[in-house]
Design a protein around this motif. Structure first.
Motif, PDB file in Angstrom:
ATOM      1  N   ALA A 149      39.013  46.467  51.044  1.00  0.00           N
ATOM      2  CA  ALA A 149      37.757  46.515  50.281  1.00  0.00           C
ATOM      3  C   ALA A 149      36.965  45.220  50.395  1.00  0.00           C
ATOM      4  O   ALA A 149      35.859  45.114  49.849  1.00  0.00           O
ATOM      5  CB  ALA A 149      38.058  46.813  48.816  1.00  0.00           C
ATOM      6  N   ASP A 161      31.713  43.397  40.927  1.00  0.00           N
ATOM      7  CA  ASP A 161      31.546  43.773  42.328  1.00  0.00           C
ATOM      8  C   ASP A 161      32.907  44.076  42.958  1.00  0.00           C
ATOM      9  O   ASP A 161      33.038  45.022  43.749  1.00  0.00           O
ATOM     10  CB  ASP A 161      30.855  42.644  43.091  1.00  0.00           C
ATOM     11  CG  ASP A 161      30.648  42.984  44.556  1.00  0.00           C
ATOM     12  OD1 ASP A 161      29.998  44.002  44.845  1.00  0.00           O
ATOM     13  OD2 ASP A 161      31.171  42.246  45.412  1.00  0.00           O
ATOM     14  N   ARG A 165      34.081  47.673  44.676  1.00  0.00           N
ATOM     15  CA  ARG A 165      34.604  47.745  46.045  1.00  0.00           C
ATOM     16  C   ARG A 165      35.987  48.394  46.066  1.00  0.00           C
ATOM     17  O   ARG A 165      36.273  49.232  46.925  1.00  0.00           O
ATOM     18  CB  ARG A 165      34.683  46.350  46.646  1.00  0.00           C
ATOM     19  CG  ARG A 165      33.336  45.729  46.970  1.00  0.00           C
ATOM     20  CD  ARG A 165      33.540  44.428  47.718  1.00  0.00           C
ATOM     21  NE  ARG A 165      32.301  43.758  48.020  1.00  0.00           N
ATOM     22  CZ  ARG A 165      32.208  42.687  48.799  1.00  0.00           C
ATOM     23  NH1 ARG A 165      33.311  42.181  49.333  1.00  0.00           N
ATOM     24  NH2 ARG A 165      31.033  42.131  49.038  1.00  0.00           N
TER      25      ARG A 165
END
Length: 449
Positions: A149, A161, A165
């Motif tokens: 990721a 974030d 991911r």
């Protein structure tokens, strides 16, 4: 005999050597050290190496039966298969039906033992606080998912974030899979908890996969797409793995094994003859049906992929009218088609390839080397002479007891070594014939009527 080699260069530490000797006192070997005393059965083992390589590439599954009389080396052979498998980066698990309380017709009794006895070549060993193989695999897998990721664990400057991911990665590889829903929730919950450093949830998931009796709760935020604002909601509960879900959980474990970077799982189930002790004919039929299903999973059906299963039993199971022969659906799947030995056949018949006198002598010499590794080179000069070893091998080979000769030889060799280390001279020790007769009588008494 030259006993100056301790064997530590080949991985035979004094601690492992002593554990081996303690096992040989009982006529058995431990899985980790089997290769240090192994001789013979070369073609059988070569066939297993080839099989494992094929399954590793093809992603299928297979089931083999290991046949041999009591003490012929079934458990030792299983140990050798597991040893060579771990070198090839397979996970392994060895179950003993009697000791582990496994009932072949009830997979829910087998599953917890499979998981608790997992062995991994890269799992650090700590005798005081053994590492949990399930947690080890889950953490390896979670780290790999974070890496895919693009999330660096040591540089999380934007936690939201990172969550997005990771969720996207899980959605591609896990959330849309055909795995059982509870297993998907458990694995996804672990990965998200790993990112959040939530030790409580990670521990709970490990316990659930290991078939702990209590249900667990996974915070709902770990099972949905991150939104930045987490509304209050009830956690998701997972029921304990049991009778109706153990096979599905096994599919999940096989997925985890592969996802953590291992080739697959070698599952060895010893003492299949314990099915004879099941209370009724109906229960025995159910056990035989289960064995037939294991054989039928050889193509990877039912999600049991990258799995190689070895089932060990005594000849009575293969020949007795009350056992395999009376269950035609199983018997026709494993019976040989000719009198020739087929090294890739469904039954590995160790009685067809017994150790000869040269093998037996080599085994005795290897046991002596292990003994020196266990108790130091200072006893090398007191070790058994080659002449005494030859006498023991001759007497064991001539023995007419209904006892497998390798087990009998191991007992008398270790007994003789112990006597020598305790100060007995060869002249003070019983003769080879007396040692063999006494050891054989003791084994017969252990076996019972």
């Amino acid at each position: 005999m030259d006993g100056s080699t301790t064997g530590t260069d080949s991985g035979l530490t004094p601690s492992l050597a002593r554990a081996l000797i303690r096992g040989l006192v009982r006529g058995t070997t431990i899985s980790e050290g089997a290769r240090h005393i192994h001789v013979g059965h070369t073609n059988w083992l070569a066939a297993q190496r080839e099989l494992l390589d094929e399954i590793g590439v093809d992603g299928h599954a297979d089931t083999k039966f290991v046949r041999g009389t009591y003490g012929a080396g079934k458990s030792h052979f299983l140990s050798m298969v597991q040893d060579l498998a771990r070198v090839k980066n397979w996970a392994t698990s060895h179950i003993e039906c009697k000791v582990d309380g496994v009932q072949i017709d009830r997979f829910e009794t087998l599953y917890p033992q499979i998981v608790s006895k997992l062995k991994l070549a890269d799992l650090p060993s700590d005798q005081e606080t053994p590492n949990d193989p399930v947690r080890w695999m889950l953490e390896k897998w979670a780290r790999e998912e974070l890496k895919r990721a693009g999330v660096r664990e040591d540089a999380l400057t934007r936690p939201f974030d990172a969550e997005l991911r990771l969720y996207g990665q899980l959605e591609k590889r896990l959330l849309r899979s055909s795995l059982p829903q509870d297993f998907i929730r458990a694995a996804a919950g672990f990965a998200r908890a790993y990112l959040a450093r939530d030790a409580e949830t990670m521990t709970a998931v490990c316990g659930w996969i290991s078939a702990a009796k209590e249900r667990i709760s996974i915070p709902s935020r770990y099972l949905r797409q991150p939104s930045g604002v987490e509304p209050a909601s009830k956690p998701t509960n997972l029921r304990p793995i049991g009778k109706g879900t153990a096979r599905d959980a096994m599919r999940g474990v096989l997925w985890l094994v592969r996802s953590a970077g291992y080739v697959g799982l070698i599952l060895c189930i010893d003492e299949i003859e314990e099915l004879a002790k099941l209370g009724s004919k109906k229960r025995q039929d159910q056990a035989l049906q289960a064995l037939r299903e294991y054989v039928d999973h050889a193509g990877g059906e039912g999600g049991f992929r990258n799995l190689c299963m070895y089932l060990a039993a005594t000849p009575e199971m293969f020949e007795g009218e009350e056992y395999f022969p009376r269950y035609d659906a199983l018997a026709t799947r494993i019976q040989p088609v000719s009198t020739d030995v087929n090294w890739r056949g469904p039954v590995i018949d160790l009685d067809r390839t017994p150790l000869d006198k040269l093998h037996m002598r080599e085994m005795a010499l290897r046991i002596c080397k292990v003994y020196v590794a266990a108790y130091g080179t200072q006893i090398a000069q007191q070790n058994l002479s080659t002449g005494m070893i030859s006498q023991l091998v001759e007497r064991v080979n001539e023995a007419r007891f209904r006892i497998a000769k390798p087990r009998l030889l191991a007992r008398v060799v270790v007994d003789s070594l112990e006597r020598i280390r305790q100060g007995k001279s060869p002249e003070e020790m019983p003769g080879a014939q007396e040692l063999v007769t006494t050891a054989a009588s003791n084994i017969v008494r252990e076996l019972g009527p």
